[in-house]
Design a protein around this motif. Structure first.
Motif, PDB file in Angstrom:
ATOM      1  N   PRO A 147      -4.051 -38.985 -17.782  1.00  0.00           N
ATOM      2  CA  PRO A 147      -4.636 -40.048 -16.967  1.00  0.00           C
ATOM      3  C   PRO A 147      -3.671 -41.230 -16.847  1.00  0.00           C
ATOM      4  CG  PRO A 147      -6.211 -39.248 -18.599  1.00  0.00           C
ATOM      5  CD  PRO A 147      -4.887 -38.637 -18.936  1.00  0.00           C
ATOM      6  N   ASP A 148      -3.804 -41.980 -15.776  1.00  0.00           N
ATOM      7  CA  ASP A 148      -2.942 -43.134 -15.523  1.00  0.00           C
ATOM      8  C   ASP A 148      -3.668 -44.422 -15.882  1.00  0.00           C
ATOM      9  OD1 ASP A 148      -0.561 -41.873 -14.311  1.00  0.00           O
ATOM     10  OD2 ASP A 148      -1.993 -41.218 -12.790  1.00  0.00           O
ATOM     11  N   ILE A 149      -2.918 -45.390 -16.410  1.00  0.00           N
ATOM     12  CA  ILE A 149      -3.473 -46.678 -16.809  1.00  0.00           C
ATOM     13  C   ILE A 149      -2.499 -47.769 -16.392  1.00  0.00           C
ATOM     14  CG2 ILE A 149      -2.482 -46.410 -19.133  1.00  0.00           C
ATOM     15  CD1 ILE A 149      -4.833 -48.064 -20.202  1.00  0.00           C
ATOM     16  N   ALA A 150      -3.015 -48.871 -15.887  1.00  0.00           N
ATOM     17  CA  ALA A 150      -2.170 -49.981 -15.428  1.00  0.00           C
ATOM     18  C   ALA A 150      -2.898 -51.303 -15.679  1.00  0.00           C
ATOM     19  CB  ALA A 150      -1.831 -49.838 -13.950  1.00  0.00           C
ATOM     20  N   ARG A 151      -2.134 -52.323 -16.012  1.00  0.00           N
ATOM     21  CA  ARG A 151      -2.699 -53.656 -16.228  1.00  0.00           C
ATOM     22  C   ARG A 151      -2.406 -54.558 -15.049  1.00  0.00           C
ATOM     23  NH1 ARG A 151       0.321 -58.431 -18.846  1.00  0.00           N
ATOM     24  NH2 ARG A 151       0.814 -58.463 -16.630  1.00  0.00           N
ATOM     25  N   ARG A 152      -3.409 -55.317 -14.640  1.00  0.00           N
ATOM     26  CA  ARG A 152      -3.242 -56.379 -13.669  1.00  0.00           C
ATOM     27  C   ARG A 152      -3.913 -57.632 -14.221  1.00  0.00           C
ATOM     28  NH1 ARG A 152      -0.181 -53.171 -12.474  1.00  0.00           N
ATOM     29  NH2 ARG A 152       0.221 -52.146 -10.457  1.00  0.00           N
ATOM     30  N   ASP A 153      -3.727 -58.759 -13.557  1.00  0.00           N
ATOM     31  CA  ASP A 153      -4.296 -60.011 -14.068  1.00  0.00           C
ATOM     32  C   ASP A 153      -5.809 -59.962 -14.158  1.00  0.00           C
ATOM     33  OD1 ASP A 153      -1.769 -61.061 -14.309  1.00  0.00           O
ATOM     34  OD2 ASP A 153      -1.832 -62.114 -12.366  1.00  0.00           O
ATOM     35  N   ASP A 154      -6.435 -59.186 -13.289  1.00  0.00           N
ATOM     36  CA  ASP A 154      -7.893 -59.162 -13.263  1.00  0.00           C
ATOM     37  C   ASP A 154      -8.493 -58.014 -14.060  1.00  0.00           C
ATOM     38  OD1 ASP A 154      -6.966 -57.233 -11.557  1.00  0.00           O
ATOM     39  OD2 ASP A 154      -8.555 -57.500 -10.079  1.00  0.00           O
ATOM     40  N   HIS A 195      -3.971 -49.461  -8.139  1.00  0.00           N
ATOM     41  CA  HIS A 195      -3.100 -50.079  -9.129  1.00  0.00           C
ATOM     42  C   HIS A 195      -2.500 -49.050 -10.079  1.00  0.00           C
ATOM     43  CE1 HIS A 195      -4.426 -54.059  -7.856  1.00  0.00           C
ATOM     44  NE2 HIS A 195      -5.672 -53.640  -7.928  1.00  0.00           N
ATOM     45  N   SER A 196      -3.250 -48.015 -10.375  1.00  0.00           N
ATOM     46  CA  SER A 196      -2.800 -47.028 -11.347  1.00  0.00           C
ATOM     47  C   SER A 196      -2.234 -45.759 -10.700  1.00  0.00           C
ATOM     48  CB  SER A 196      -3.967 -46.635 -12.273  1.00  0.00           C
ATOM     49  OG  SER A 196      -5.050 -46.107 -11.523  1.00  0.00           O
ATOM     50  N   PHE A 197      -2.222 -45.695  -9.378  1.00  0.00           N
ATOM     51  CA  PHE A 197      -1.758 -44.519  -8.658  1.00  0.00           C
ATOM     52  C   PHE A 197      -0.912 -44.980  -7.488  1.00  0.00           C
ATOM     53  CE2 PHE A 197      -2.634 -40.973  -5.552  1.00  0.00           C
ATOM     54  CZ  PHE A 197      -1.944 -39.991  -6.246  1.00  0.00           C
ATOM     55  N   HIS A 198       0.175 -44.247  -7.188  1.00  0.00           N
ATOM     56  CA  HIS A 198       1.199 -44.765  -6.289  1.00  0.00           C
ATOM     57  C   HIS A 198       1.018 -44.400  -4.825  1.00  0.00           C
ATOM     58  CE1 HIS A 198       2.423 -40.653  -7.164  1.00  0.00           C
ATOM     59  NE2 HIS A 198       3.246 -40.688  -6.135  1.00  0.00           N
ATOM     60  N   LEU A 199       0.033 -43.565  -4.465  1.00  0.00           N
ATOM     61  CA  LEU A 199      -0.130 -43.157  -3.078  1.00  0.00           C
ATOM     62  C   LEU A 199      -1.412 -43.744  -2.486  1.00  0.00           C
ATOM     63  CD1 LEU A 199       0.804 -39.354  -3.323  1.00  0.00           C
ATOM     64  CD2 LEU A 199       2.249 -41.212  -2.471  1.00  0.00           C
ATOM     65  N   PRO A 200      -1.385 -44.188  -1.222  1.00  0.00           N
ATOM     66  CA  PRO A 200      -2.604 -44.681  -0.570  1.00  0.00           C
ATOM     67  C   PRO A 200      -3.418 -43.534   0.014  1.00  0.00           C
ATOM     68  CG  PRO A 200      -0.748 -44.948   0.909  1.00  0.00           C
ATOM     69  CD  PRO A 200      -0.193 -44.351  -0.355  1.00  0.00           C
ATOM     70  N   SER A 201      -4.723 -43.691   0.017  1.00  0.00           N
ATOM     71  CA  SER A 201      -5.604 -42.691   0.623  1.00  0.00           C
ATOM     72  C   SER A 201      -6.330 -43.309   1.806  1.00  0.00           C
ATOM     73  CB  SER A 201      -6.616 -42.173  -0.408  1.00  0.00           C
ATOM     74  OG  SER A 201      -7.518 -43.198  -0.781  1.00  0.00           O
ATOM     75  N   PRO A 202      -6.820 -42.491   2.733  1.00  0.00           N
ATOM     76  CA  PRO A 202      -7.490 -43.054   3.903  1.00  0.00           C
ATOM     77  C   PRO A 202      -8.836 -43.666   3.558  1.00  0.00           C
ATOM     78  CG  PRO A 202      -7.678 -40.673   3.906  1.00  0.00           C
ATOM     79  CD  PRO A 202      -6.753 -41.023   2.782  1.00  0.00           C
ATOM     80  N   GLU A 213     -10.545 -44.770  -8.860  1.00  0.00           N
ATOM     81  CA  GLU A 213      -9.977 -45.704  -9.837  1.00  0.00           C
ATOM     82  C   GLU A 213     -11.080 -46.575 -10.416  1.00  0.00           C
ATOM     83  OE1 GLU A 213      -5.844 -47.955  -9.806  1.00  0.00           O
ATOM     84  OE2 GLU A 213      -7.276 -48.971  -8.490  1.00  0.00           O
ATOM     85  N   THR A 214     -11.099 -46.701 -11.744  1.00  0.00           N
ATOM     86  CA  THR A 214     -12.120 -47.472 -12.445  1.00  0.00           C
ATOM     87  C   THR A 214     -11.464 -48.663 -13.123  1.00  0.00           C
ATOM     88  OG1 THR A 214     -13.423 -45.471 -12.809  1.00  0.00           O
ATOM     89  CG2 THR A 214     -13.934 -47.368 -14.203  1.00  0.00           C
ATOM     90  N   LYS A 215     -12.195 -49.780 -13.174  1.00  0.00           N
ATOM     91  CA  LYS A 215     -11.631 -51.039 -13.682  1.00  0.00           C
ATOM     92  C   LYS A 215     -12.371 -51.506 -14.928  1.00  0.00           C
ATOM     93  CE  LYS A 215     -11.183 -55.892 -12.237  1.00  0.00           C
ATOM     94  NZ  LYS A 215     -11.431 -56.827 -11.100  1.00  0.00           N
ATOM     95  N   PHE A 216     -11.602 -51.852 -15.965  1.00  0.00           N
ATOM     96  CA  PHE A 216     -12.135 -52.548 -17.136  1.00  0.00           C
ATOM     97  C   PHE A 216     -11.871 -54.042 -16.955  1.00  0.00           C
ATOM     98  CE2 PHE A 216     -11.540 -48.294 -18.825  1.00  0.00           C
ATOM     99  CZ  PHE A 216     -12.651 -48.132 -19.651  1.00  0.00           C
ATOM    100  N   LEU A 217     -12.898 -54.859 -17.117  1.00  0.00           N
ATOM    101  CA  LEU A 217     -12.778 -56.292 -16.891  1.00  0.00           C
ATOM    102  C   LEU A 217     -12.057 -56.969 -18.048  1.00  0.00           C
ATOM    103  CD1 LEU A 217     -16.352 -56.956 -15.493  1.00  0.00           C
ATOM    104  CD2 LEU A 217     -14.219 -56.774 -14.203  1.00  0.00           C
ATOM    105  N   PRO A 218     -11.391 -58.128 -17.799  1.00  0.00           N
ATOM    106  CA  PRO A 218     -10.599 -58.790 -18.841  1.00  0.00           C
ATOM    107  C   PRO A 218     -11.407 -59.166 -20.078  1.00  0.00           C
ATOM    108  CG  PRO A 218     -10.100 -59.712 -16.678  1.00  0.00           C
ATOM    109  CD  PRO A 218     -11.260 -58.797 -16.496  1.00  0.00           C
TER     110      PRO A 218
END
Length: 551
Positions: A413-420, A40-47, A462-467
């Motif tokens: 560092p990159d940060i992005a918001r999603r619904d979850d 979510h916070s980074f634009h490239l996929p990794s294997p 990538e690390t997630k902070f919960l809502p």
């Protein structure tokens, strides 16, 4: 049905971890040729990796690969943790080859080749990135030649060894070609990195006859545009005495040169100087890659055993550890490193001795790497592409290495918001131990206006902070080191709008009021014109009276 299958694969890709333990899903290709993880916070996929064998005795240093192929949308250099989590990847360089950490003047750099690849040779330059991932050096060969993709090795003397190809006239009559033909001459140069001074250059055409090649022109060599590659140099190494070790794929030969360029001996090929005490197993390698010299006159060789899946001289590829007795000119196979699936790689590949005593083998044309004990026992076996697609070229990595690296990027560092929740990452940062989430009540808040919300341990790339843990509309994160020190600070995220606040925050109705009015006016005008045109098109034409009847 195909739509449902694709949707199922995408669902699995979204919920699966960095490695896969179900071989029927992964290796049979049900997740695609190149299963990947998206962020979510980074634009490239990794294997996403498939771990077939795992052991606590495997080296825990990073893995350096350069995935490319028909199924790899964003080729480039890549660093993975031992468990498969992404550390760093970059697509701006395009295809990269021979990606690894190397030491120059006491400092570790990431080195690789980048340029254009014609499928056999490369035309480009060599790059050296410092710990912040900035380009410190770009190296090109001397005399206006272009850098080839196969080798860029930094020696203990601070010089660079590099492979080069140059189209050169040659007499090809002994192999059924024209007397005035053309070859891709194999060259290597040794150069001073700091000054660009050429120290040494060697050309295969001056020491090898074209009829010694195991390849044949097959119509090539008649013009400069279709030159024939008779030798195909693909690795160079140098020992403490200044001797060079050259791998020729098409000669099936390892050649040792003196510091002056004189051939001291040949191992393998049509004119081997050694008696093989292992019934041929130490010197019958073919189409090989990545020869390296080690102490006590031993060599490691990646024995492809095949030119392609259709043209082979062996049933499977091997990593070889070979002993040379230079007094008696004999050779002995010490260990052969063989993948449990008996992988046959028609090109590329590498063998590396690790600091912990193990041996790391990259399978080149096939998306796999394996770590062995020194005596040949399989310890860890990893796929980064489905084995159902092996030998197709869909996913490959020229070489694979393990090594140590400290990355301190000068990006934020990159940060992005999603619904979850809120997601954070930092491409290339190796020293982050935890993340601190901070919030403020307004977008132009200063440092003292932010309050700490929560600190959580870094969890993968990538690390997630919960809502439920998030308060406040304007958020930022601080990357923390192992001692709690701040390593980096992200930009401010407008939680409500889901976007990064750039510079001084201005409400959109104030900042873009005139532009919005103009846009709305244009839309209204265009809509009115559309309605008028539509009505005009639908109304019947007026019938004029006949002129003759009017008289």
């Amino acid at each position: 049905m195909r739509t449902y299958s694709c949707a199922f694969a995408l669902l699995l890709g979204a919920v699966a971890p960095s490695h896969q333990t179900n071989p029927s899903w992964y290796d049979q290709g049900l997740l695609g040729a190149y299963p990947s993880r998206e962020y979510h916070s980074f634009h490239l996929p990794s294997p996403r990796l498939h771990v077939l064998e795992a052991s606590d005795h495997c080296d825990q240093s990073y893995v350096f690969i350069e995935p490319r192929g028909n199924s790899v949308s964003d080729p480039g250099p890549m660093i993975l943790e031992a468990n498969g989590d992404l550390i760093y990847m970059e697509a701006k360089f395009g295809e990269a080859m021979d990606f690894r950490p190397q030491v120059y003047k006491g400092e570790t750099y990431l080195t690789f080749w980048s340029g254009t690849d014609d499928g056999t040779h490369g035309h480009g330059s060599y790059y050296m990135l410092d710990s912040s991932y900035e380009v410190k050096y770009i190296i090109n060969p001397a005399n206006g030649l272009e850098g080839d993709l196969h080798e860029f090795t930094i020696t203990a003397d601070g010089t660079a060894l590099m492979t080069i190809y140059e189209i050169t006239p040659a007499n090809l009559s002994t192999v059924g070609g024209p007397p005035e033909g053309w070859i891709h001459d194999s060259i290597f140069q040794e150069m001073d990195i700091e000054t660009g001074e050429l120290i040494f250059e060697w050309r295969a055409s001056q020491y090898y006859r074209v009829d010694e090649s195991f390849d044949r022109p097959n119509g090539k060599g008649k013009s400069q545009d279709h030159a024939w590659d008779f030798f195909h140099i693909n690795s160079i190494d140098k020992d403490a005495d200044g001797n060079y070790y050259i791998s020729s794929r098409y000669m099936h030969t390892v050649t040792c040169l003196s510091p002056e360029g004189k051939i001291l001996w040949k191992l393998g090929g049509q004119h081997s100087d050694f008696t093989d005490l292992s019934d041929g197993a130490a010197s019958n390698f073919s189409w090989q890659h990545h020869v390296r010299w080690h102490e006590n006159n031993t060599l490691t060789i990646f024995d492809n055993g095949a030119y392609s899946k259709y043209e082979r001289t062996a049933d499977y590829s091997r990593g070889l550890h070979v002993q040379l007795d230079l007094d008696h000119m004999t050779t002995t196979l010490l260990v052969a490193y063989v993948n449990p699936m008996h992988i046959l790689s028609g090109s590329q590949g590498s063998v590396q001795f690790l600091d912990n005593g193990n041996v790391f083998v990259g399978w080149g044309y096939n998306a796999a790497y394996t770590e062995f004990s020194r005596d040949g026992k399989v310890l860890c076996d990893i796929h980064f592409g489905a084995s159902a697609y092996f030998n197709t070229g869909y996913i490959k990595s020229y070489r694979a290495f393990r090594g140590h690296w400290v990355g301190t990027p000068n990006t934020k560092p990159d940060i992005a918001r999603r619904d979850d929740g809120v997601y954070v990452s930092w491409n290339g940062a190796t020293e982050v131990d935890a993340w601190k989430l901070q919030s403020a009540g307004h977008a132009d808040a200063q440092d003292g206006d932010f309050s700490d919300v929560e600190i959580i341990k870094k969890n993968g790339f990538e690390t997630k902070f919960l809502p439920e843990d998030i308060v406040g509309n304007f958020l930022r994160v601080v990357a923390l080191g192992s001692n709690g020190e701040a390593l980096g600070l992200s930009k401010v995220l407008d939680r409500g709008a889901g976007r990064i606040v750039e510079g001084i925050f201005e409400p959109i109705q104030d900042r873009d009021f005139v532009a919005l009015q103009l846009l709305l006016g244009l839309l209204v005008f265009a809509s009115f014109g559309f309605v008028v045109c539509a009505r005009t098109t639908r109304e019947p034409a007026v019938q004029l009276p006949d002129a003759s009847q009017a008289i």
